[in-house]
Design an enzyme around this catalytic site. Sequence first.
Site, PDB file in Angstrom:
ATOM      1  N   ASP A  22      22.701  -3.309  -7.860  1.00 19.45           N
ATOM      2  CA  ASP A  22      21.275  -3.603  -8.034  1.00 19.45           C
ATOM      3  C   ASP A  22      20.817  -3.326  -9.466  1.00 19.45           C
ATOM      4  OD1 ASP A  22      18.772  -4.420  -7.234  1.00 19.45           O
ATOM      5  OD2 ASP A  22      18.215  -2.493  -6.354  1.00 19.45           O
ATOM      6  N   HIS A  39      22.029 -11.054 -14.629  1.00 19.99           N
ATOM      7  CA  HIS A  39      23.070 -11.404 -13.651  1.00 19.99           C
ATOM      8  C   HIS A  39      24.382 -11.733 -14.365  1.00 19.99           C
ATOM      9  CE1 HIS A  39      20.190 -11.138 -10.519  1.00 19.99           C
ATOM     10  NE2 HIS A  39      19.524 -12.237 -10.815  1.00 19.99           N
ATOM     11  N   LEU A 133      44.643  -3.987  -4.719  1.00 19.61           N
ATOM     12  CA  LEU A 133      43.259  -3.716  -4.297  1.00 19.61           C
ATOM     13  C   LEU A 133      42.757  -4.779  -3.323  1.00 19.61           C
ATOM     14  CD1 LEU A 133      40.511  -2.106  -4.866  1.00 19.61           C
ATOM     15  CD2 LEU A 133      40.024  -3.935  -6.492  1.00 19.61           C
TER      16      LEU A 133
HETATM   17  C1  IPE Z   1      20.286  -5.818  -2.515  1.00 17.53           C
HETATM   18  O1  IPE Z   1      19.473  -5.804  -3.642  1.00 17.53           O
HETATM   19  C2  IPE Z   1      21.157  -7.032  -2.510  1.00 17.53           C
HETATM   20  C3  IPE Z   1      22.182  -7.091  -3.556  1.00 17.53           C
HETATM   21  C4  IPE Z   1      22.429  -6.188  -4.452  1.00 17.53           C
HETATM   22  C5  IPE Z   1      22.993  -8.272  -3.521  1.00 17.53           C
HETATM   23  P1  IPE Z   1      17.983  -6.378  -3.611  1.00 17.53           P
HETATM   24  O2  IPE Z   1      17.453  -6.187  -4.973  1.00 17.53           O
HETATM   25  O3  IPE Z   1      17.966  -7.735  -3.058  1.00 17.53           O
HETATM   26  O4  IPE Z   1      17.273  -5.404  -2.571  1.00 17.53           O
HETATM   27  P2  IPE Z   1      15.740  -5.051  -2.387  1.00 17.53           P
HETATM   28  O5  IPE Z   1      15.003  -6.343  -2.236  1.00 17.53           O
HETATM   29  O6  IPE Z   1      15.300  -4.310  -3.606  1.00 17.53           O
HETATM   30  O7  IPE Z   1      15.700  -4.193  -1.166  1.00 17.53           O
HETATM   31  C1  IPE Z   2      20.933  -7.308  -8.124  1.00 21.15           C
HETATM   32  O1  IPE Z   2      19.991  -7.236  -9.144  1.00 21.15           O
HETATM   33  C2  IPE Z   2      21.539  -8.686  -8.006  1.00 21.15           C
HETATM   34  C3  IPE Z   2      21.154  -9.395  -6.768  1.00 21.15           C
HETATM   35  C4  IPE Z   2      20.374  -8.949  -5.836  1.00 21.15           C
HETATM   36  C5  IPE Z   2      21.705 -10.721  -6.600  1.00 21.15           C
HETATM   37  P1  IPE Z   2      18.479  -7.649  -8.903  1.00 21.15           P
HETATM   38  O2  IPE Z   2      18.333  -9.091  -9.227  1.00 21.15           O
HETATM   39  O3  IPE Z   2      18.018  -7.249  -7.547  1.00 21.15           O
HETATM   40  O4  IPE Z   2      17.741  -6.778 -10.006  1.00 21.15           O
HETATM   41  P2  IPE Z   2      16.348  -6.033  -9.854  1.00 21.15           P
HETATM   42  O5  IPE Z   2      16.454  -5.151  -8.659  1.00 21.15           O
HETATM   43  O6  IPE Z   2      15.310  -7.093  -9.689  1.00 21.15           O
HETATM   44  O7  IPE Z   2      16.213  -5.276 -11.120  1.00 21.15           O
HETATM   45 MG    MG Z   3      17.153  -5.595  -6.796  1.00 18.34          MG
END
Ligand code: IPE
Ligand code: IPE
Ligand code: MG
Length: 244
Positions: A22, A39, A133
Site C-alpha cells: 500500500d 505504481h 520461491l
Molecule cells: C489494499 O489497498 C489493496 C492492495 C494493496 C492491492 P487499498 O489502498 O486498496 O486499501 P484501502 O482502500 O485503503 O482499504
Molecule cells: C497500493 O497503493 C496499490 C494498489 C492498491 C493497487 P495505493 O494506490 O492504494 O496508494 P495509496 O494508498 O492511495 O497511497
Molecule cells: Mg491504498
Amino acid sequence: MLKPSAAAAEGCLPAHVAIIMDGNGRWAQRRGLPRLAGHRKGAEMVREIVEAASDIGVSYLTLYAFSTENWRRAAEEVRGLMNLFRMYIRREGADLNRRNVQVRFIGDRGALDRDLAALMDSLEAQTAGNTGLKLCVALNYGGRVEIIAAARRLAEDAAAGRIDPAEICEERFSGALWTHGLPDPDLVIRTSGEMRVSNFLTWQSAYSEFAFVDECWPDFTPEVFARTLGAFGERERRFGAVPG
Ligand code: IPE
Ligand code: IPE
Ligand code: MG
C-alpha cells in the site's frame, strides 16, 4: 486445526510472508507526480522484494496487487494498473523463471481482460515445475469473494451427493479456496502506515502475525523488509496454547 508452518515452528524466519503493498499513490502525490508514477515505482520494488525473499530463504511470498474493491478507482488508474500488470509479466516473466520462482495468481480471473488472464495462465504454466520461491500474486482478489466461492463449490458438491456436508471441516474448506495447497501466512505486512486488512486473506490470516510499517510501498526496500522479518523473530506465537 490451525497449524503453524514447519519453518515457523522450528525457527524465526516466517515460511510464508504476505504483503499488502500500500501507499503507491501517496508516495507519488508527495512528490507532485501522478498516482501511476507511484505504481510504476511500486512495480520496481516488487522485483527487488521477490529477489530479497528468495535470497533470505522465505519459501512463500504472497503479494496483494489489486483488490476486488480497487475497481472503484478512476477508470484511468485501473487501466494504468492493468497495463502495468501486463508489462510486468511480459518483462519479468522470463527472469522469474530463470530464478526458479514458481508463480501463481489468486483472485477472480474471469473478470479480467482476456489477454491479461492469458498472460497469467501462461506464466503459471511456464513456472509450474520450478522449485524455488513460491510467489503468489493476488490480482482481483477479495477474501470474502474467495470464501463465498468456496462455500458455493462445497454446497454444489453436497447437493450433487459428491460429499457429505458432515465432512466439511477446516482442511476441506481451505482446500476449496484459491490458496489451496499454500500454508497460511505466518506474517502479514502492510506498508504505508494504514492498519487494516482490506479484504486480504480473510480466512488464511486467522492466526498470522501482523506488521504495519510506515514506509510506503515504493520505499519498502530489501533493508526495511529484512528489518521487518527480524522483528518477527522476536514474536512469541501461541496458537491459543499456554507457552511452554
Ligand atoms: C489494499 O489497498 C489493496 C492492495 C494493496 C492491492 P487499498 O489502498 O486498496 O486499501 P484501502 O482502500 O485503503 O482499504
Ligand atoms: C497500493 O497503493 C496499490 C494498489 C492498491 C493497487 P495505493 O494506490 O492504494 O496508494 P495509496 O494508498 O492511495 O497511497
Ligand atoms: Mg491504498
